[in-house]
Design a protein around this motif. Structure first.
Motif, PDB file in Angstrom:
ATOM      1  N   SER A 106       0.765  -1.128   0.126  1.00 45.58           N
ATOM      2  CA  SER A 106       0.066   0.014  -0.023  1.00 45.58           C
ATOM      3  C   SER A 106       0.708   1.220  -0.167  1.00 45.58           C
ATOM      4  CB  SER A 106      -0.810   0.110   1.249  1.00 45.58           C
ATOM      5  OG  SER A 106      -1.586  -1.153   1.269  1.00 45.58           O
ATOM      6  N   TYR A 107       2.079   1.171   0.164  1.00 47.27           N
ATOM      7  CA  TYR A 107       2.802   2.361   0.567  1.00 47.27           C
ATOM      8  C   TYR A 107       3.926   2.304  -0.070  1.00 47.27           C
ATOM      9  CZ  TYR A 107      -0.824   3.417   3.854  1.00 47.27           C
ATOM     10  OH  TYR A 107      -2.034   3.695   4.465  1.00 47.27           O
ATOM     11  N   SER A 108       4.359   1.409  -1.187  1.00 48.27           N
ATOM     12  CA  SER A 108       5.334   1.404  -2.126  1.00 48.27           C
ATOM     13  C   SER A 108       5.273   2.573  -3.022  1.00 48.27           C
ATOM     14  CB  SER A 108       5.598   0.351  -2.836  1.00 48.27           C
ATOM     15  OG  SER A 108       4.530   0.297  -3.615  1.00 48.27           O
ATOM     16  N   PRO A 109       6.320   3.258  -3.506  1.00 48.89           N
ATOM     17  CA  PRO A 109       6.302   4.311  -4.407  1.00 48.89           C
ATOM     18  C   PRO A 109       5.184   3.989  -5.658  1.00 48.89           C
ATOM     19  CG  PRO A 109       8.545   4.094  -3.900  1.00 48.89           C
ATOM     20  CD  PRO A 109       7.862   2.799  -3.252  1.00 48.89           C
ATOM     21  N   ALA A 110       5.246   2.798  -6.031  1.00 50.41           N
ATOM     22  CA  ALA A 110       4.198   2.205  -7.203  1.00 50.41           C
ATOM     23  C   ALA A 110       2.641   2.467  -6.673  1.00 50.41           C
ATOM     24  CB  ALA A 110       4.731   1.133  -7.793  1.00 50.41           C
ATOM     25  N   ALA A 111       2.483   1.933  -5.355  1.00 46.41           N
ATOM     26  CA  ALA A 111       1.244   1.868  -4.893  1.00 46.41           C
ATOM     27  C   ALA A 111       0.820   3.301  -4.754  1.00 46.41           C
ATOM     28  CB  ALA A 111       1.017   1.067  -3.580  1.00 46.41           C
ATOM     29  N   ILE A 112       1.654   4.115  -4.210  1.00 51.30           N
ATOM     30  CA  ILE A 112       1.002   5.530  -3.845  1.00 51.30           C
ATOM     31  C   ILE A 112       1.005   6.090  -5.127  1.00 51.30           C
ATOM     32  CG2 ILE A 112       1.996   7.938  -3.154  1.00 51.30           C
ATOM     33  CD1 ILE A 112       3.478   6.258  -0.944  1.00 51.30           C
ATOM     34  N   GLU A 113       1.675   6.026  -6.125  1.00 45.96           N
ATOM     35  CA  GLU A 113       1.451   6.661  -7.603  1.00 45.96           C
ATOM     36  C   GLU A 113       0.134   6.270  -8.185  1.00 45.96           C
ATOM     37  OE1 GLU A 113       4.562   5.905 -10.183  1.00 45.96           O
ATOM     38  OE2 GLU A 113       3.754   7.269 -11.894  1.00 45.96           O
TER      39      GLU A 113
END
Ligand code: B12
Ligand code: SF4
Length: 517
Positions: free
Chosen positions: A433-440
């Motif tokens: 949920s909080y990886s850069p990809a998930a945030i993007e």
């Protein structure tokens, strides 16, 4: 006397919001005493630091409040203060249940000179007066003349002097940007999240929760007028200092009495007392369309929902069967249509959980409007029905887990998976949920919404990321910003594409407009 009220940090994350108890007790202190506040989240301090502070500031009495999670640090700080020759009073949910531990009556060391049990609104003035006279007792219980427990009615409720209280330590904006931000919109020189309560108590009695036992199952409300006046005071302060204030209604279930909540929200709107706010509301109460309309109109931006599990068997097991996973999506859509986001909280390591629970939950979450998912582990907090059940069944692996607190570590073995497997599930939930990809992806999923809403969710995700990944110092923040640079650039491009003014988050502008009114 010179009194210090101190709340320790949890050693892992910095809380974004100060604790209400400090402001409340400061307000309830009898005249003639000076009260200083230190929140370890905002002003990190170790044992040596607090001992030096109480000596240099000539403090006469220290009050320490802590949840179970911070109690080990609280005890260490209390020991340091007492070694410096200053008396310590402790209060809050943990020592209420474990008073003997704090007083050294359970065979361990003594950490506190006195303990305030339960709600201390009415006992605190007595504690201060006894301490001033040198007659501090060991235990202060909120009882009437006949020894019956007495809970504060909240009517009348003390007027917390928000217009005068020193709040410098709680500004969430970096110091070096403050002069620049002060000129943005109606002013962003400061941004603070302030806790406000409108009522206490919860009748639901979920098995893992401290609240029903601590605050009781009958609910007490402040008057609408008193809540509205508090919001107006906060709004006026924000305007005066060219800053922003958002409110966290810390009630455990802000809409527990829907009729009353609607009437409060209507009064907030009528008095033009809207600020942006967050509140905790259980999903079953958000079925009411009119309530959700009023939430949005009264300034509600984020609703924290204790979903706990997507498995009805788990929910029934912890006495939270009133949560219906089948209606989660509908509830979240209802909020999202009004541009209100949800903080969805899940617990892994429940007795019906098996490996793969994180992925199953994430799959559901991905089908919902983007919000802020958070994942924790089933934790037996002292005196809860869960603790008693696990203790009776001999299932506690670390019965006094708080004495050697380990973040994200279970203290009992769930029935259908191992402790390590449960830990892994939480790591998967956080990382996904909080990886850069998930945030993007979450920000992109809001492409149809105004830029401000996308910036809002981006900043919120960055802050919540700190629950799972160390993000306490300047370096950690710089690394986080660098890792998320693609999303930042995308948002900036969109902002500048819409003209320079649009680069200022529309959420910012919206708040600014509301707070100017
Ligand atoms: C707001 C809140 C938070 C905020 C942070 C706290 C903040 N900045 O305010 C957020 C959302 C971040 C949060 C997070 C968590 N929270 Co929380 N939170 C609350 C909540 C909803 C309100 C707290 C509050 O202000 N209450 C109102 C005030 C007036 O009550 P009070 O704090 O108890 O203070 C009164 C008395 O206790 C006493 N008192 C308190 N301190 C002191 C000190 C002295 C010296 C004296 C004399 C008296 C005294 O006097 C006060 C006035 O009567 C409570 C539930 C609740 N209703 O209290 C849960 C609660 C405190 N949280 C709880 C938990 C478990 C957590 C988490 C661990 C959840 C998780 N799994 O991650 C995290 C950990 C946070 C961390 N720092 O590590 C539990 C704690 C139980 C326990 N035994 O410790 C509670 C009780 C909820 C529950 N479900 O059981 N939380
Ligand atoms: S978890 Fe929420 S709904 Fe359940 S008893 Fe605690 S405060 Fe009430």
């Amino acid at each position: 006397m010179k009194i210090l009220l101190y709340n320790p940090d949890n050693g892992v994350t910095r809380n974004f919001m100060p604790h209400l108890w400090m402001f409340l007790l400061q307000t309830l202190t009898p005249p003639g005493h000076e009260v200083l506040l230190i929140d370890g989240n905002a002003q990190p301090m170790d044992e040596e630091g607090i001992a030096r502070y109480v000596r240099e500031e000539k403090i006469d009495l220290v009050g320490i409040g802590a949840m179970t999670r911070m109690i080990a640090k609280a005890y260490r700080m209390a020991d340091a203060v007492r070694a410096a020759g200053v008396k310590v009073v402790m209060g809050g949910p943990h020592v209420t249940e474990m008073a003997d531990e704090a007083l050294g009556r359970d065979g361990g060391a003594r950490h506190a000179d006195a303990v305030a049990l339960g709600e201390a609104d009415e006992t605190w003035p007595r504690i201060v007066e006894d301490a001033a006279r040198g007659t501090l007792r060991d235990v202060y219980a909120p009882v009437d003349d006949f020894g019956q427990e007495r809970k504060p009615s909240l009517q009348p409720y003390p007027v917390i002097p928000w217009d005068k209280i020193k709040l410098e330590q709680f500004n969430l904006l970096p110091g070096m940007l403050q002069p620049l931000l002060k000129r943005v919109g109606a002013g962003w020189g400061t941004f603070r999240i302030i806790p406000v309560e409108s009522g206490r108590g919860c009748p639901y009695g979920c098995e893992f929760c401290t609240v029903t036992g601590f605050f009781g199952d009958s609910i007490r409300f402040r008057t609408n007028e008193s809540v509205v006046n508090e919001l107006l005071l906060l709004k006026a302060r924000a305007k005066e200092e060219g800053g922003q204030i958002a409110v966290f209604f810390i009630d455990d279930n802000f809409a527990i009495n829907v009729k009353r909540t609607k009437s409060l929200l209507r009064d907030i709107i009528a008095a033009n007392a809207q600020v942006h706010w967050v509140a905790q509301i259980s999903a079953n109460l958000l079925r009411d369309e009119e309530l959700v309309d009023l939430i949005a109109a009264a300034g509600g931006k984020w609703i924290f929902i204790g979903m706990e599990s997507i498995d009805p068997a788990n929910l029934a097991d912890v006495k939270k069967g009133f949560n219906k996973p089948g209606e989660y999506a509908v509830v979240l859509d209802r909020l999202a249509r009004r541009n209100v986001f949800a903080i969805t909280s899940f617990i892994f390591g429940m007795d019906n959980d098996t490996t793969g629970v994180a992925e199953r939950t994430l799959k559901e979450i991905r089908s919902w409007p983007p919000g802020l998912p958070i994942f924790g582990l089933m934790t037996p907090l002292p005196a809860t029905p869960l603790y008693k059940k696990l203790e009776a069944a001999g299932r506690l692996t670390r019965p006094k887990h708080w004495q050697e607190f380990i973040p994200f570590a279970m203290a009992h073995t769930p029935l259908k998976m191992s402790i390590d497997e449960a830990h892994k599930e939480v790591r998967i939930g956080g990382a996904s949920s909080y990886s850069p990809a998930a945030i993007e992806k979450a920000v992109d999923a809001l492409n149809h919404k105004p830029l401000g809403y996308r910036i809002n969710i981006f900043i919120a995700r960055l802050c919540f990321r700190g629950i799972y990944f160390p993000q306490m110092g300047r370096f950690a923040w710089l690394r986080t910003i660098s890792e998320n640079r693609c999303t930042i650039l995308k948002l900036l491009r969109q902002g500048f594409g819409g003209g320079l003014h649009a680069a200022v988050p529309s959420a910012v502008n919206q708040t600014a407009t509301e707070q100017r009114n």
